[in-house]
Motif scaffolding. Sequence first.
Motif, PDB file in Angstrom:
ATOM      1  N   HIS A 188       0.832  -1.200   0.000  1.00  8.85           N
ATOM      2  CA  HIS A 188       0.000   0.000   0.000  1.00  8.85           C
ATOM      3  C   HIS A 188       0.869   1.254   0.000  1.00  8.85           C
ATOM      4  O   HIS A 188       0.490   2.284  -0.553  1.00  8.85           O
ATOM      5  CB  HIS A 188      -0.900   0.010   1.232  1.00  8.85           C
ATOM      6  N   LEU A 189       2.033   1.145   0.646  1.00  8.63           N
ATOM      7  CA  LEU A 189       2.952   2.281   0.760  1.00  8.63           C
ATOM      8  C   LEU A 189       4.371   1.790   0.514  1.00  8.63           C
ATOM      9  O   LEU A 189       4.814   0.822   1.131  1.00  8.63           O
ATOM     10  CB  LEU A 189       2.852   2.900   2.164  1.00  8.63           C
ATOM     11  N   CYS A 190       5.073   2.456  -0.406  1.00 10.69           N
ATOM     12  CA  CYS A 190       6.482   2.138  -0.669  1.00 10.69           C
ATOM     13  C   CYS A 190       7.326   3.366  -0.386  1.00 10.69           C
ATOM     14  O   CYS A 190       7.004   4.476  -0.840  1.00 10.69           O
ATOM     15  CB  CYS A 190       6.696   1.712  -2.120  1.00 10.69           C
ATOM     16  N   LYS A 191       8.407   3.160   0.352  1.00 13.04           N
ATOM     17  CA  LYS A 191       9.357   4.242   0.618  1.00 13.04           C
ATOM     18  C   LYS A 191      10.677   3.879  -0.048  1.00 13.04           C
ATOM     19  O   LYS A 191      11.261   2.815   0.226  1.00 13.04           O
ATOM     20  CB  LYS A 191       9.528   4.438   2.119  1.00 13.04           C
ATOM     21  N   PHE A 192      11.166   4.761  -0.923  1.00 13.31           N
ATOM     22  CA  PHE A 192      12.422   4.525  -1.619  1.00 13.31           C
ATOM     23  C   PHE A 192      13.355   5.721  -1.441  1.00 13.31           C
ATOM     24  O   PHE A 192      12.896   6.861  -1.325  1.00 13.31           O
ATOM     25  CB  PHE A 192      12.200   4.352  -3.132  1.00 13.31           C
ATOM     26  N   SER A 193      14.649   5.463  -1.454  1.00  8.90           N
ATOM     27  CA  SER A 193      15.609   6.527  -1.714  1.00  8.90           C
ATOM     28  C   SER A 193      15.608   6.741  -3.223  1.00  8.90           C
ATOM     29  O   SER A 193      15.094   5.912  -3.983  1.00  8.90           O
ATOM     30  CB  SER A 193      17.005   6.130  -1.236  1.00  8.90           C
ATOM     31  N   LEU A 194      16.209   7.839  -3.683  1.00  9.92           N
ATOM     32  CA  LEU A 194      16.269   8.079  -5.127  1.00  9.92           C
ATOM     33  C   LEU A 194      17.072   6.977  -5.809  1.00  9.92           C
ATOM     34  O   LEU A 194      16.681   6.489  -6.882  1.00  9.92           O
ATOM     35  CB  LEU A 194      16.887   9.444  -5.424  1.00  9.92           C
ATOM     36  N   GLU A 195      18.170   6.541  -5.195  1.00 11.14           N
ATOM     37  CA  GLU A 195      18.984   5.467  -5.771  1.00 11.14           C
ATOM     38  C   GLU A 195      18.166   4.193  -5.932  1.00 11.14           C
ATOM     39  O   GLU A 195      18.236   3.517  -6.970  1.00 11.14           O
ATOM     40  CB  GLU A 195      20.202   5.186  -4.886  1.00 11.14           C
ATOM     41  N   GLU A 196      17.358   3.853  -4.920  1.00 12.77           N
ATOM     42  CA  GLU A 196      16.536   2.647  -4.984  1.00 12.77           C
ATOM     43  C   GLU A 196      15.476   2.752  -6.074  1.00 12.77           C
ATOM     44  O   GLU A 196      15.247   1.801  -6.829  1.00 12.77           O
ATOM     45  CB  GLU A 196      15.875   2.406  -3.623  1.00 12.77           C
ATOM     46  N   ILE A 221       3.692   6.161  -3.146  1.00 14.07           N
ATOM     47  CA  ILE A 221       5.149   6.090  -3.184  1.00 14.07           C
ATOM     48  C   ILE A 221       5.732   7.353  -2.577  1.00 14.07           C
ATOM     49  O   ILE A 221       5.265   8.463  -2.843  1.00 14.07           O
ATOM     50  CB  ILE A 221       5.659   5.942  -4.635  1.00 14.07           C
ATOM     51  N   THR A 222       6.752   7.189  -1.745  1.00 11.67           N
ATOM     52  CA  THR A 222       7.564   8.317  -1.300  1.00 11.67           C
ATOM     53  C   THR A 222       9.002   8.059  -1.725  1.00 11.67           C
ATOM     54  O   THR A 222       9.523   6.957  -1.514  1.00 11.67           O
ATOM     55  CB  THR A 222       7.495   8.530   0.219  1.00 11.67           C
ATOM     56  N   ILE A 223       9.628   9.046  -2.336  1.00 11.03           N
ATOM     57  CA  ILE A 223      11.040   8.964  -2.691  1.00 11.03           C
ATOM     58  C   ILE A 223      11.761  10.064  -1.927  1.00 11.03           C
ATOM     59  O   ILE A 223      11.549  11.259  -2.181  1.00 11.03           O
ATOM     60  CB  ILE A 223      11.270   9.133  -4.207  1.00 11.03           C
ATOM     61  N   THR A 224      12.584   9.670  -0.960  1.00 11.85           N
ATOM     62  CA  THR A 224      13.296  10.657  -0.164  1.00 11.85           C
ATOM     63  C   THR A 224      14.444  11.238  -0.980  1.00 11.85           C
ATOM     64  O   THR A 224      15.195  10.515  -1.629  1.00 11.85           O
ATOM     65  CB  THR A 224      13.813  10.041   1.142  1.00 11.85           C
ATOM     66  N   LEU A 225      14.583  12.561  -0.909  1.00 15.72           N
ATOM     67  CA  LEU A 225      15.556  13.290  -1.724  1.00 15.72           C
ATOM     68  C   LEU A 225      16.546  14.076  -0.871  1.00 15.72           C
ATOM     69  O   LEU A 225      17.079  15.103  -1.294  1.00 15.72           O
ATOM     70  CB  LEU A 225      14.813  14.248  -2.660  1.00 15.72           C
ATOM     71  N   GLY A 226      16.800  13.599   0.346  1.00 18.77           N
ATOM     72  CA  GLY A 226      17.742  14.275   1.223  1.00 18.77           C
ATOM     73  C   GLY A 226      17.245  15.653   1.625  1.00 18.77           C
ATOM     74  O   GLY A 226      16.080  15.841   1.987  1.00 18.77           O
ATOM     75  N   LYS A 227      18.131  16.641   1.513  1.00 15.08           N
ATOM     76  CA  LYS A 227      17.798  17.999   1.933  1.00 15.08           C
ATOM     77  C   LYS A 227      16.699  18.627   1.077  1.00 15.08           C
ATOM     78  O   LYS A 227      16.074  19.609   1.483  1.00 15.08           O
ATOM     79  CB  LYS A 227      19.050  18.866   1.898  1.00 15.08           C
ATOM     80  N   ALA A 257      13.605   7.008  10.375  1.00 13.75           N
ATOM     81  CA  ALA A 257      12.850   8.000  11.136  1.00 13.75           C
ATOM     82  C   ALA A 257      11.691   8.531  10.305  1.00 13.75           C
ATOM     83  O   ALA A 257      10.577   8.726  10.808  1.00 13.75           O
ATOM     84  CB  ALA A 257      13.765   9.145  11.557  1.00 13.75           C
ATOM     85  N   PHE A 258      11.955   8.738   9.009  1.00 13.51           N
ATOM     86  CA  PHE A 258      10.911   9.225   8.096  1.00 13.51           C
ATOM     87  C   PHE A 258       9.753   8.242   8.002  1.00 13.51           C
ATOM     88  O   PHE A 258       8.594   8.603   8.244  1.00 13.51           O
ATOM     89  CB  PHE A 258      11.519   9.459   6.706  1.00 13.51           C
ATOM     90  N   ILE A 259      10.048   6.996   7.643  1.00 11.66           N
ATOM     91  CA  ILE A 259       8.960   6.034   7.441  1.00 11.66           C
ATOM     92  C   ILE A 259       8.303   5.682   8.774  1.00 11.66           C
ATOM     93  O   ILE A 259       7.097   5.437   8.833  1.00 11.66           O
ATOM     94  CB  ILE A 259       9.456   4.763   6.704  1.00 11.66           C
ATOM     95  N   GLY A 260       9.069   5.700   9.865  1.00 11.81           N
ATOM     96  CA  GLY A 260       8.475   5.448  11.175  1.00 11.81           C
ATOM     97  C   GLY A 260       7.442   6.495  11.533  1.00 11.81           C
ATOM     98  O   GLY A 260       6.354   6.177  12.033  1.00 11.81           O
TER      99      GLY A 260
END
Length: 315
Positions: A188-196, A221-227, A257-260
């Motif tokens: 239902h929810l996917c968390k990725f880094s940009l590399e992933e 989908i969430t793609i974390t992009l650092g700063k 911490a983000f996905i938590g």
Amino acid sequence: MKKVFCIGELLIDFIAKTEKNNLGKAMEFSKNPGGAPANVACAISKLGGLSKFIGCVGEDSFGTYLIDVLKGNNVDTSLAQRNNAFTTLAFVSLDEDGERDFVFSRGADENLKYDSSIKKEFADNIVHFGAATALLGGNLEDAYNRYFFDALTQNSFISFDPNYRRDLWNGLTDVFQKKCMPFIQKAHLCKFSLEEAQLLSGETNPIDCCYFLHEIGAEVITITLGKKGTLLSTINKQQTIPSIMVKTLDTTGAGDAFIGCLLYQLACKDLISDAMDNFNVLSKMVTNANIAGALSTTGYGAISSLPKHEDIFKS
């Protein structure tokens, strides 16, 4: 409030105090509890949520220390297992921007045994699949896949974070991609880094990555992009949600911490589907999760730097 089950590794991070980016020359290390699913479980509990950790540590002093840390952070460890293998270790070096380099010494985490009695506890709760070592084989991978099937059959809300570590999959990225696909298809929810996201989609542009991953089956989908913040994507809408500026010391555990924080907010909802269908609600949740991720980088170590409820949800 729903419970959040976090499955996978619990380990010791030994962080080099000197000789940044050169583990071979480092002579001093600080000991920190870690492991992606354990970090997520602690992130949830420190915010006031209900988290349960499913994983295996050694019957040694490190294993005892780690279980005590989870208990001290109000994580339910009743489903954790102990094994006569040594507790898994990770040696970490940090560069000037707090970015990480890992060397793993794998031990007890791969010996987690599937427990069929847990299945009924998954019903109408959240199950987070976010272990860095869970797809590397051993009993853990077997248990991970069986718990995934249980979550599917128990109407669980499924969250997936591949936690890709380049050193663990050197020359085997195609295997990693193949093993991730069933989770992306059903999550239902996917968390990725940009590399992933780029690795798993074969695309470069983050928006194109999302289109590809939605096509596979991922709902949100969430793609974390650092700063720069986080790209939030649903099938119908995409938006980059900005983060806050902080003085970064150590990025270890920032994604956890983000996905938590995001899972904590979803667990507080009577009907998660209502939040998942409302982009404005999701964007506010991601804003809060960005704050959690950013604040976690202002100290050293993953669990010790996780923010509390009052740090994010200020009235």
